[in-house]
Design a protein around this motif. Structure first.
Motif, PDB file in Angstrom:
ATOM      1  N   TYR A  12      53.267-103.350  53.311  1.00 15.43           N
ATOM      2  CA  TYR A  12      54.077-103.087  53.672  1.00 15.43           C
ATOM      3  C   TYR A  12      55.016-101.266  53.830  1.00 15.43           C
ATOM      4  O   TYR A  12      56.182-101.067  55.000  1.00 15.43           O
ATOM      5  CB  TYR A  12      55.395-103.214  52.778  1.00 15.43           C
ATOM      6  CG  TYR A  12      55.150-104.302  51.546  1.00 15.43           C
ATOM      7  CD1 TYR A  12      55.661-105.639  52.373  1.00 15.43           C
ATOM      8  CD2 TYR A  12      54.264-104.673  50.531  1.00 15.43           C
ATOM      9  CE1 TYR A  12      55.480-106.638  52.141  1.00 15.43           C
ATOM     10  CE2 TYR A  12      54.087-106.125  50.696  1.00 15.43           C
ATOM     11  CZ  TYR A  12      54.471-107.307  50.397  1.00 15.43           C
ATOM     12  OH  TYR A  12      54.735-108.128  50.730  1.00 15.43           O
ATOM     13  N   PHE A  13      54.373-100.437  53.406  1.00 12.47           N
ATOM     14  CA  PHE A  13      54.827 -98.928  54.060  1.00 12.47           C
ATOM     15  C   PHE A  13      54.263 -99.049  55.680  1.00 12.47           C
ATOM     16  O   PHE A  13      55.393 -97.454  56.294  1.00 12.47           O
ATOM     17  CB  PHE A  13      54.086 -97.842  53.458  1.00 12.47           C
ATOM     18  CG  PHE A  13      54.567 -98.018  52.078  1.00 12.47           C
ATOM     19  CD1 PHE A  13      56.171 -97.850  52.130  1.00 12.47           C
ATOM     20  CD2 PHE A  13      53.350 -97.486  51.044  1.00 12.47           C
ATOM     21  CE1 PHE A  13      56.793 -98.145  50.445  1.00 12.47           C
ATOM     22  CE2 PHE A  13      54.109 -97.693  49.462  1.00 12.47           C
ATOM     23  CZ  PHE A  13      55.795 -97.922  49.108  1.00 12.47           C
ATOM     24  N   SER A  14      53.516 -99.510  56.684  1.00 14.00           N
ATOM     25  CA  SER A  14      53.269 -99.533  57.451  1.00 14.00           C
ATOM     26  C   SER A  14      53.998-100.230  58.668  1.00 14.00           C
ATOM     27  O   SER A  14      54.336 -99.191  59.780  1.00 14.00           O
ATOM     28  CB  SER A  14      52.250-100.403  58.352  1.00 14.00           C
ATOM     29  OG  SER A  14      53.266-101.665  58.078  1.00 14.00           O
ATOM     30  N   LEU A 101      64.813-100.857  54.705  1.00 16.73           N
ATOM     31  CA  LEU A 101      64.934-100.088  53.300  1.00 16.73           C
ATOM     32  C   LEU A 101      64.305-102.200  52.124  1.00 16.73           C
ATOM     33  O   LEU A 101      63.429-101.416  51.494  1.00 16.73           O
ATOM     34  CB  LEU A 101      65.838-100.518  53.311  1.00 16.73           C
ATOM     35  CG  LEU A 101      66.705 -99.358  53.761  1.00 16.73           C
ATOM     36  CD1 LEU A 101      68.434-100.094  52.932  1.00 16.73           C
ATOM     37  CD2 LEU A 101      66.940 -97.982  52.240  1.00 16.73           C
ATOM     38  N   TRP A 102      64.008-102.512  52.810  1.00 23.04           N
ATOM     39  CA  TRP A 102      62.946-103.765  52.896  1.00 23.04           C
ATOM     40  C   TRP A 102      62.175-104.033  52.539  1.00 23.04           C
ATOM     41  O   TRP A 102      60.887-104.165  51.341  1.00 23.04           O
ATOM     42  CB  TRP A 102      63.793-105.223  53.255  1.00 23.04           C
ATOM     43  CG  TRP A 102      63.219-106.465  52.531  1.00 23.04           C
ATOM     44  CD1 TRP A 102      62.783-106.717  50.850  1.00 23.04           C
ATOM     45  CD2 TRP A 102      63.331-107.755  53.087  1.00 23.04           C
ATOM     46  NE1 TRP A 102      62.086-108.289  50.954  1.00 23.04           N
ATOM     47  CE2 TRP A 102      62.462-108.662  52.017  1.00 23.04           C
ATOM     48  CE3 TRP A 102      63.846-108.581  54.129  1.00 23.04           C
ATOM     49  CZ2 TRP A 102      62.479-110.691  52.125  1.00 23.04           C
ATOM     50  CZ3 TRP A 102      63.822-110.443  54.048  1.00 23.04           C
ATOM     51  CH2 TRP A 102      62.982-110.915  53.195  1.00 23.04           C
ATOM     52  N   CYS A 103      60.838-103.284  53.314  1.00 21.53           N
ATOM     53  CA  CYS A 103      59.574-103.110  52.792  1.00 21.53           C
ATOM     54  C   CYS A 103      59.540-101.574  52.472  1.00 21.53           C
ATOM     55  O   CYS A 103      58.390-101.839  51.181  1.00 21.53           O
ATOM     56  CB  CYS A 103      59.665-102.562  54.470  1.00 21.53           C
ATOM     57  SG  CYS A 103      58.999-104.289  55.777  1.00 21.53           S
ATOM     58  N   VAL A 104      60.572-101.195  52.475  1.00 23.79           N
ATOM     59  CA  VAL A 104      60.312-100.132  51.105  1.00 23.79           C
ATOM     60  C   VAL A 104      60.253-100.241  49.967  1.00 23.79           C
ATOM     61  O   VAL A 104      59.278-100.571  48.794  1.00 23.79           O
ATOM     62  CB  VAL A 104      60.676 -98.797  51.837  1.00 23.79           C
ATOM     63  CG1 VAL A 104      60.813 -98.032  50.571  1.00 23.79           C
ATOM     64  CG2 VAL A 104      60.493 -97.355  53.063  1.00 23.79           C
ATOM     65  N   ALA A 106      59.760-103.758  49.022  1.00 26.42           N
ATOM     66  CA  ALA A 106      58.420-104.360  48.664  1.00 26.42           C
ATOM     67  C   ALA A 106      57.154-103.354  48.544  1.00 26.42           C
ATOM     68  O   ALA A 106      56.261-104.014  47.904  1.00 26.42           O
ATOM     69  CB  ALA A 106      58.536-105.665  50.347  1.00 26.42           C
ATOM     70  N   GLY A 107      57.112-102.535  49.387  1.00 29.13           N
ATOM     71  CA  GLY A 107      55.810-102.059  49.018  1.00 29.13           C
ATOM     72  C   GLY A 107      55.760-100.678  47.395  1.00 29.13           C
ATOM     73  O   GLY A 107      54.614-100.635  46.763  1.00 29.13           O
ATOM     74  N   VAL A 108      57.174 -99.855  47.181  1.00 33.42           N
ATOM     75  CA  VAL A 108      57.136 -99.663  45.985  1.00 33.42           C
ATOM     76  C   VAL A 108      57.146-100.674  44.522  1.00 33.42           C
ATOM     77  O   VAL A 108      55.964-100.949  44.066  1.00 33.42           O
ATOM     78  CB  VAL A 108      58.140 -98.914  45.664  1.00 33.42           C
ATOM     79  CG1 VAL A 108      58.084 -98.565  43.939  1.00 33.42           C
ATOM     80  CG2 VAL A 108      58.463 -98.073  46.398  1.00 33.42           C
ATOM     81  N   ARG A 109      57.453-102.033  44.740  1.00 31.78           N
ATOM     82  CA  ARG A 109      56.902-103.119  43.944  1.00 31.78           C
ATOM     83  C   ARG A 109      55.989-103.887  44.067  1.00 31.78           C
ATOM     84  O   ARG A 109      55.205-103.977  42.823  1.00 31.78           O
ATOM     85  CB  ARG A 109      57.478-103.989  44.679  1.00 31.78           C
ATOM     86  CG  ARG A 109      57.842-105.279  43.222  1.00 31.78           C
ATOM     87  CD  ARG A 109      58.902-106.757  43.678  1.00 31.78           C
ATOM     88  NE  ARG A 109      58.581-107.664  44.915  1.00 31.78           N
ATOM     89  CZ  ARG A 109      58.443-108.351  45.023  1.00 31.78           C
ATOM     90  NH1 ARG A 109      60.189-108.881  44.903  1.00 31.78           N
ATOM     91  NH2 ARG A 109      58.007-109.281  45.990  1.00 31.78           N
ATOM     92  N   ALA A 110      55.213-104.177  45.276  1.00 33.76           N
ATOM     93  CA  ALA A 110      53.821-104.141  45.486  1.00 33.76           C
ATOM     94  C   ALA A 110      52.982-103.252  44.850  1.00 33.76           C
ATOM     95  O   ALA A 110      51.544-103.592  43.850  1.00 33.76           O
ATOM     96  CB  ALA A 110      52.989-104.086  46.573  1.00 33.76           C
ATOM     97  N   LEU A 111      53.534-101.850  44.559  1.00 34.52           N
ATOM     98  CA  LEU A 111      52.039-100.614  43.751  1.00 34.52           C
ATOM     99  C   LEU A 111      52.530-101.045  42.265  1.00 34.52           C
ATOM    100  O   LEU A 111      51.280-100.540  41.781  1.00 34.52           O
ATOM    101  CB  LEU A 111      52.921 -99.403  44.589  1.00 34.52           C
ATOM    102  CG  LEU A 111      51.878 -98.328  44.277  1.00 34.52           C
ATOM    103  CD1 LEU A 111      50.698 -98.227  45.495  1.00 34.52           C
ATOM    104  CD2 LEU A 111      52.837 -97.349  45.467  1.00 34.52           C
ATOM    105  N   ARG A 112      53.323-101.477  42.170  1.00 34.33           N
ATOM    106  CA  ARG A 112      53.675-101.480  40.719  1.00 34.33           C
ATOM    107  C   ARG A 112      53.287-102.236  40.789  1.00 34.33           C
ATOM    108  O   ARG A 112      52.966-102.584  38.841  1.00 34.33           O
ATOM    109  CB  ARG A 112      54.952-101.124  40.363  1.00 34.33           C
ATOM    110  CG  ARG A 112      55.974 -99.777  40.553  1.00 34.33           C
ATOM    111  CD  ARG A 112      57.119 -99.839  40.062  1.00 34.33           C
ATOM    112  NE  ARG A 112      58.082 -98.557  40.257  1.00 34.33           N
ATOM    113  CZ  ARG A 112      58.839 -98.294  40.019  1.00 34.33           C
ATOM    114  NH1 ARG A 112      59.718 -99.400  39.647  1.00 34.33           N
ATOM    115  NH2 ARG A 112      59.567 -97.147  40.409  1.00 34.33           N
ATOM    116  N   SER A 113      52.869-103.509  41.040  1.00 34.22           N
ATOM    117  CA  SER A 113      52.237-104.561  39.869  1.00 34.22           C
ATOM    118  C   SER A 113      51.078-105.116  39.982  1.00 34.22           C
ATOM    119  O   SER A 113      49.954-104.015  40.389  1.00 34.22           O
ATOM    120  CB  SER A 113      52.615-106.204  40.890  1.00 34.22           C
ATOM    121  OG  SER A 113      52.691-106.251  41.866  1.00 34.22           O
TER     122      SER A 113
END
Length: 113
Positions: A12-14, A101-104, A106-113
């Protein structure tokens, strides 16, 4: 930190450093289903601005063709192309901002889960 979570969030951060390229490489190179799922989602999210961009490109070509043809046909080109180009440019900018914004998020959400 788990390597699959980091790789999933990097898909996502890409959007910042290599949109579409990094998730595609990860999708084909990774064997883990969750990383492949995140790579596919990241590609789809990053492709959202391509639709208004393609419409903007088509409208620009149509407007350029109308202006190029005007001296030979005697018709005056209409200003409707310029208005539609402006609307499509704003639509593209909005889609690009929302996808970013959606990618950022989702990237934070994927990193936390």
């Amino acid at each position: 930190m788990d390597q699959s979570r980091l790789l999933s969030s990097l898909n996502y951060f890409s959007v910042i450093f290599a949109p579409l390229l990094f998730p595609l490489v990860v999708f084909f190179a990774s064997g883990e289903p969750s990383v492949r799922r995140h790579a596919k989602r990241a590609c789809l999210i990053q492709l959202i601005p391509a639709v208004p961009f393609a419409a903007l490109l088509a409208m620009t070509v149509a407007a350029a063709n109308a202006f190029r043809r005007a001296p030979f046909t005697g018709e005056l080109p209409t200003a409707g192309h310029a208005g539609m180009q402006l609307v499509l440019a704003f639509l593209f900018a909005g889609a690009q901002g929302l996808a970013f914004l959606w990618c950022v998020w989702a990237g934070v959400r994927a990193l936390r889960s």
